[in-house]
Design a protein around this motif. Sequence first.
Motif, PDB file in Angstrom:
ATOM      1  N   GLY A 103       0.818  -1.215   0.000  1.00 44.93           N
ATOM      2  CA  GLY A 103       0.000   0.000   0.000  1.00 44.93           C
ATOM      3  C   GLY A 103       0.847   1.257   0.000  1.00 44.93           C
ATOM      4  O   GLY A 103       0.549   2.226  -0.703  1.00 44.93           O
ATOM      5  N   GLY A 104       1.921   1.249   0.798  1.00 41.70           N
ATOM      6  CA  GLY A 104       2.813   2.403   0.814  1.00 41.70           C
ATOM      7  C   GLY A 104       3.450   2.652  -0.539  1.00 41.70           C
ATOM      8  O   GLY A 104       3.586   3.808  -0.975  1.00 41.70           O
TER       9      GLY A 104
ATOM     10  N   SER B 245       6.185  10.647  12.182  1.00 44.15           N
ATOM     11  CA  SER B 245       6.332  11.493  10.985  1.00 44.15           C
ATOM     12  C   SER B 245       6.944  10.745   9.798  1.00 44.15           C
ATOM     13  O   SER B 245       7.742  11.296   9.041  1.00 44.15           O
ATOM     14  CB  SER B 245       7.196  12.726  11.308  1.00 44.15           C
ATOM     15  N   LEU B 246       6.546   9.474   9.628  1.00 47.49           N
ATOM     16  CA  LEU B 246       6.979   8.715   8.469  1.00 47.49           C
ATOM     17  C   LEU B 246       5.936   8.837   7.358  1.00 47.49           C
ATOM     18  O   LEU B 246       4.749   8.997   7.615  1.00 47.49           O
ATOM     19  CB  LEU B 246       7.167   7.238   8.829  1.00 47.49           C
ATOM     20  N   SER B 247       6.384   8.759   6.122  1.00 45.89           N
ATOM     21  CA  SER B 247       5.462   8.733   4.991  1.00 45.89           C
ATOM     22  C   SER B 247       4.832   7.341   4.898  1.00 45.89           C
ATOM     23  O   SER B 247       5.328   6.391   5.503  1.00 45.89           O
ATOM     24  CB  SER B 247       6.206   9.044   3.695  1.00 45.89           C
ATOM     25  N   PRO B 248       3.718   7.199   4.138  1.00 47.89           N
ATOM     26  CA  PRO B 248       3.124   5.860   3.993  1.00 47.89           C
ATOM     27  C   PRO B 248       4.105   4.814   3.468  1.00 47.89           C
ATOM     28  O   PRO B 248       4.114   3.671   3.940  1.00 47.89           O
ATOM     29  CB  PRO B 248       1.979   6.098   3.006  1.00 47.89           C
ATOM     30  N   SER B 249       4.941   5.192   2.498  1.00 46.21           N
ATOM     31  CA  SER B 249       5.900   4.224   1.969  1.00 46.21           C
ATOM     32  C   SER B 249       6.960   3.874   3.011  1.00 46.21           C
ATOM     33  O   SER B 249       7.391   2.718   3.113  1.00 46.21           O
ATOM     34  CB  SER B 249       6.561   4.777   0.702  1.00 46.21           C
TER      35      SER B 249
ATOM     36  N   GLY C 293       1.062   6.671  -7.007  1.00 50.63           N
ATOM     37  CA  GLY C 293      -0.084   7.366  -7.602  1.00 50.63           C
ATOM     38  C   GLY C 293      -1.132   7.840  -6.636  1.00 50.63           C
ATOM     39  O   GLY C 293      -2.265   8.149  -7.058  1.00 50.63           O
ATOM     40  N   GLY C 294      -0.855   7.875  -5.341  1.00 53.52           N
ATOM     41  CA  GLY C 294      -1.841   8.344  -4.384  1.00 53.52           C
ATOM     42  C   GLY C 294      -2.690   7.208  -3.826  1.00 53.52           C
ATOM     43  O   GLY C 294      -2.636   6.064  -4.287  1.00 53.52           O
ATOM     44  N   TRP C 295      -3.510   7.543  -2.816  1.00 51.05           N
ATOM     45  CA  TRP C 295      -4.257   6.508  -2.107  1.00 51.05           C
ATOM     46  C   TRP C 295      -5.322   5.836  -2.967  1.00 51.05           C
ATOM     47  O   TRP C 295      -5.768   4.725  -2.667  1.00 51.05           O
ATOM     48  CB  TRP C 295      -4.893   7.077  -0.838  1.00 51.05           C
ATOM     49  N   HIS C 296      -5.737   6.467  -4.081  1.00 54.82           N
ATOM     50  CA  HIS C 296      -6.741   5.841  -4.937  1.00 54.82           C
ATOM     51  C   HIS C 296      -6.273   4.505  -5.504  1.00 54.82           C
ATOM     52  O   HIS C 296      -7.092   3.623  -5.793  1.00 54.82           O
ATOM     53  CB  HIS C 296      -7.109   6.783  -6.094  1.00 54.82           C
ATOM     54  N   LEU C 297      -4.962   4.348  -5.671  1.00 54.65           N
ATOM     55  CA  LEU C 297      -4.454   3.124  -6.292  1.00 54.65           C
ATOM     56  C   LEU C 297      -4.714   1.879  -5.457  1.00 54.65           C
ATOM     57  O   LEU C 297      -4.826   0.774  -6.009  1.00 54.65           O
ATOM     58  CB  LEU C 297      -2.956   3.257  -6.551  1.00 54.65           C
ATOM     59  N   ILE C 298      -4.814   2.020  -4.132  1.00 54.43           N
ATOM     60  CA  ILE C 298      -5.035   0.823  -3.314  1.00 54.43           C
ATOM     61  C   ILE C 298      -6.435   0.257  -3.538  1.00 54.43           C
ATOM     62  O   ILE C 298      -6.694  -0.912  -3.225  1.00 54.43           O
ATOM     63  CB  ILE C 298      -4.803   1.100  -1.812  1.00 54.43           C
TER      64      ILE C 298
END
Length: 437
Positions: free
Chosen positions: A143-144, A281-285, A150-155
């Motif tokens: 998911g990350g 403060s981590l990014s989703p990836s 491409g943003g959260w829509h891709l999941i």
Amino acid sequence: MVLGSILNPINSSMLAVALIPIGAAFGAPPSETAWLVTALYLATAVGQPVIGRFVDAYGPRPLYLAGTALVGVAGLMAVFAPGLGLLIVSRVLLGIGTSAAYPASMYLLRSEAERTGLRNPGGVLAVLSISNQVIAVIGPSLGGLLIALGGWHLIFTVNVPLSLACLVLGALRLPRRPEPRMEQERRADLPGMVLFAGMLTSFMLFLMEPDLRHVYLVAVAAVAGAGFAWWELRREEPFVDLRVLRGNAPLLATYGRQVLAFTTSYAFLYGFTQWLEDSRSLSPSQAGLVLLPLSATAIAATALTSRYAEVRGKLLVGSVVQIGGCAALLSLHPASPVWAPAAVGGVVGVSQGLIGLANQNALYAQADPARMGSSAGLLRTFMYLGALLASAANAAFYRDGATTDGLHHLSRLLLVCSVALLLLTVADRSLRRVGAR
């Protein structure tokens, strides 16, 4: 069977790293985005035994094809959702759609075992368990990566090709006709299903917002539950045969362990991941990468022990390791080095790999073969009941965001669940016979 059964874990685990970005996109706090989790599991908790009963009566093919088609529809709806409300509706449809494949798979395994004379297709059960474990634990990392691309829509977009693949394989490989069934078994117990859904839905709505203003929901759940028990005990072919459950204490214990284990598992998955993004403060990836040790240890634990049918040792070791992982959460704070949360994830992954496989093997040995579909559906129902309790806990402890204090309060609750899981395993003497030589 494998492809269909992973639809639910891939959609639940990928969402773990997307809750913060989705909340930012729609201006919603964690207590509101928690409904994305709750909607999926509430629909699945109700849908699994309902569809499992239909699988028992009509065979796996029509239910599998209809359910996996609905997954693709829900994925498209989520991609184009203009607001949080429609996104929640898509998760409800997704929960219903993903409820068909697992009962259908267990039905097929049981019917094949009866045809060949093999008592326990352990290798196939292990493949199903490992595939679900793998997807569940690599979901946050996947998911990350998708969110970074491409943003959260891709999941949500990935549901479309997965749905198409299930439809093609299901149309080609699944049996076209079920085994002959008595006509009374084909009659669906609709009143029982409605009462069951009302009981579970009202109870979970209260847990999501526990307040004196909503205490009427507890009364509704109690009345629906009493009506459900009264109705089911008087039907010749009930939706859930409470008489069988009443006389099958080992199966009831397995369902209890499933609730406790997955309350901890899902609370960790969602609560810990949100803390990594919000407080650390981590990014989703980046959060997905930190959870990679969780993936590795869960897969290794499942793969190394899958050839052994004995379940009691797995449950005992898994419970003790889970207690250690939950206790380790109390030592984390925003300044902790990045290896510390990664190490905690690695510990928790071991327990997830052991407990998930053990409960599935226990169910296969304890359930009535004639009701394998509905019994397997109920196992998933209790798993998702744990997920709903976890979602309610996350919403309660993260009302002001995914803070470190909230994480520590959550950790104490998970410690209680883990200790209760260990005690229930120790007390269940019937486990000595499951898988014993």
